[in-house]
Each structure stands twice: as structure tokens, then as C-alpha cells.
Design a protein around this motif. Structure first.
Motif, PDB file in Angstrom:
ATOM      1  N   LEU A 101       0.678  -1.516   0.043  1.00  0.00           N
ATOM      2  CA  LEU A 101      -0.140  -0.058   0.063  1.00  0.00           C
ATOM      3  C   LEU A 101       0.725   1.278  -0.097  1.00  0.00           C
ATOM      4  CD1 LEU A 101      -2.840   1.424   0.100  1.00  0.00           C
ATOM      5  CD2 LEU A 101      -2.576   0.979   2.673  1.00  0.00           C
ATOM      6  N   ASN A 102       2.005   1.269   0.637  1.00  0.00           N
ATOM      7  CA  ASN A 102       2.725   2.437   0.811  1.00  0.00           C
ATOM      8  C   ASN A 102       3.519   2.762  -0.283  1.00  0.00           C
ATOM      9  OD1 ASN A 102       2.287   3.657   3.328  1.00  0.00           O
ATOM     10  ND2 ASN A 102       3.855   2.240   4.507  1.00  0.00           N
ATOM     11  N   ILE A 103       3.672   1.760  -1.202  1.00  0.00           N
ATOM     12  CA  ILE A 103       4.312   2.192  -2.543  1.00  0.00           C
ATOM     13  C   ILE A 103       3.419   3.062  -3.407  1.00  0.00           C
ATOM     14  CG2 ILE A 103       4.903   1.122  -4.948  1.00  0.00           C
ATOM     15  CD1 ILE A 103       5.782  -1.490  -3.328  1.00  0.00           C
ATOM     16  N   THR A 104       2.050   2.653  -3.302  1.00  0.00           N
ATOM     17  CA  THR A 104       1.027   3.558  -4.037  1.00  0.00           C
ATOM     18  C   THR A 104       0.896   4.811  -3.375  1.00  0.00           C
ATOM     19  OG1 THR A 104       0.022   1.491  -4.905  1.00  0.00           O
ATOM     20  CG2 THR A 104      -1.367   3.538  -4.636  1.00  0.00           C
ATOM     21  N   LEU A 105       0.777   4.960  -2.102  1.00  0.00           N
ATOM     22  CA  LEU A 105       0.676   6.074  -1.206  1.00  0.00           C
ATOM     23  C   LEU A 105       1.606   7.241  -1.332  1.00  0.00           C
ATOM     24  CD1 LEU A 105      -1.124   4.637   2.036  1.00  0.00           C
ATOM     25  CD2 LEU A 105      -2.106   5.608   0.249  1.00  0.00           C
ATOM     26  N   ALA A 106       2.848   6.549  -1.372  1.00  0.00           N
ATOM     27  CA  ALA A 106       4.053   7.348  -1.383  1.00  0.00           C
ATOM     28  C   ALA A 106       4.132   8.198  -2.801  1.00  0.00           C
ATOM     29  CB  ALA A 106       5.398   6.565  -1.379  1.00  0.00           C
ATOM     30  N   ARG A 107       3.592   7.764  -3.879  1.00  0.00           N
ATOM     31  CA  ARG A 107       3.626   8.475  -5.155  1.00  0.00           C
ATOM     32  C   ARG A 107       2.623   9.821  -5.034  1.00  0.00           C
ATOM     33  NH1 ARG A 107       1.675   3.539  -7.870  1.00  0.00           N
ATOM     34  NH2 ARG A 107       3.566   1.947  -8.047  1.00  0.00           N
ATOM     35  N   GLU A 108       2.006   9.756  -3.840  1.00  0.00           N
ATOM     36  CA  GLU A 108       0.977  10.985  -3.753  1.00  0.00           C
ATOM     37  C   GLU A 108       1.483  11.710  -2.587  1.00  0.00           C
ATOM     38  OE1 GLU A 108      -1.299  11.827  -5.675  1.00  0.00           O
ATOM     39  OE2 GLU A 108      -1.308  10.038  -7.023  1.00  0.00           O
TER      40      GLU A 108
END
Length: 226
Positions: A101-108
Motif C-alpha cells: 500500500l505504501n508504494i502507492t501512497l508514497a507517489r501521492e
């Protein structure tokens, strides 16, 4: 708040379980997922991940206090998504799900983590600000605004009996009162008596009894409504 389509799609796949380390959900359970997040989204057979991504986009557009916070509904989605009671394969602590999940969240610009109580939280990376929930001063959502307007309109036209039956009695039941009895106003002899009787049981098993008189409209110094 606008997210990149790629990140919305990835989060949608996690919600429906088309991503590794996340629980698979069919149509019924996708609806239940959003119900658990206090959202009135009902899946009716649409393409699962795309539909979930669209709902996330709607949630991100909800009111929030500042650019470094998240809508409460999004925080609830993250907490539900990382619920440690929903173990997938060998990921007992949900650490693999958290990393994905953090891979996705980090982009934002966001990062999820577990606090000392094992509850999932989300923070703004640049400011290290943790998104807080249950802020009583947050902006109303569109659906809350609509319900508020409906309540105001109803209160403007209802009678005192309707105020008691439709508003006060359900409210007191929700608050844990028992044996709630409404006298009503059909007998004018009761007009200056108590409109509602009820009791409340304390944790010590002591019982408190209450009687209230409901009035609709402005009250003068003698307690008479005008």
C-alpha cells in the motif's frame, strides 16, 4: 484532491482483492467493505477494481480541513484495508500489505503505518502530519448537508407530538435510555405536565429517572411557547 489514475487503479485493486496480500472480495463483500467505512456505496455488478477506484476518487473529493489532511472517509478506508484481523496467507502482521500500500501512497506524498495500538494511520510525508479523524469542526459532506437541510425543514413544520415521536424518542433510545414513555398532547390536562418519562441505568446499576417537557417554538419568561 486529485490522484493519478494509476494510483487510484492500484488502490481499487487492493480494495477488491485483485492485488497480492489483500483479501479477495466479491460484489456483496465490496459493498460491505464500504459499509464498514460508513460509506453508502453499493456495488451492482460493475467491473470490480474500476468501480472501487471511482469510489475512492469520490472519497478523495470530500471536504477536508487542509492540504495536509485526508477526508475522514479515506482514513477509514485505509484502516479497513489494513485491518490486522483480516490475515491473508502468511502475512499475519499485515506488513506485506502495508508495504504494498505504501508504494502507492508514497507517489501521492502519503505513508501508512500502525500505531502503538495496532491501528492503521496515515501521515503526510512532507510535513509528518498524521491525518486525524472525528474532528467536530470538519466541513460537512454533501450528504450530511442534505440531511441537515431535511432535518431543519422538518423541524420547521412538525408539531410538538411529531417532534417527540420522530426526533426525541429515537434520540433517547440511541443514547441508552429505557422505558421511554410519551404522554402526548391529546389530553390538554397533560399540556403542562411531563411529555416524556424515561430511565437510565448507570454502570453501578443505580437507576436515574427523567421527565421532560418538550416545547416547539420560542419560550417566554414564564416557560410558555409562543
Amino acid at each position: 484532491m486529485t490522484w493519478k489514475p494509476r494510483n487510484l487503479r492500484e488502490l481499487g485493486r487492493m480494495i477488491v482483492g485483485d492485488a497480492e496480500h489483500f483479501h479477495y472480495r466479491s460484489s456483496k463483500y465490496i459493498t460491505e467493505f464500504f459499509e464498514d467505512c460508513d460509506l453508502e456505496f453499493v456495488h451492482q455488478g460493475e467491473t470490480r477494481p474500476a468501480w472501487a477506484a471511482e469510489r475512492v476518487e469520490e472519497v478523495l473529493a470530500m471536504p477536508k480541513a487542509s492540504a495536509t489532511t485526508m477526508p475522514d472517509a479515506f482514513v477509514r478506508i485505509i484502516r479497513r484495508l489494513l485491518d490486522r484481523g483480516e490475515v491473508v496467507n502468511d502475512d499475519a502482521e499485515r506488513s506485506l500489505a502495508l508495504a504494498a500500500l505504501n508504494i502507492t501512497l508514497a507517489r501521492e506524498g502519503w505513508e501508512a503505518f500502525y500505531d502503538d495500538h495496532g491501528t492503521a494511520q496515515i501521515k503526510h510525508i512532507a510535513t509528518n502530519t498524521v491525518a486525524q479523524m472525528a474532528n467536530p469542526h470538519r466541513p460537512f459532506t454533501p450528504s450530511e448537508m442534505e440531511r441537515r437541510d431535511q432535518l431543519v425543514a422538518y423541524l420547521g413544520r412538525c408539531s410538538e407530538d411529531e417532534l417527540i415521536e420522530d426526533i426525541l424518542l429515537p434520540l433517547f433510545r440511541q443514547l441508552g435510555f429505557h422505558r421511554i414513555t410519551a404522554a402526548g398532547h391529546k389530553d390538554k390536562a397533560l399540556e403542562y405536565g411531563k411529555d416524556v418519562w424515561m430511565k437510565y441505568t448507570l454502570p453501578t446499576l443505580h437507576v436515574l429517572y427523567f421527565g421532560i417537557q418538550a416545547k416547539k417554538g420560542k419560550l417566554d419568561s414564564s416557560g410558555v411557547s409562543t
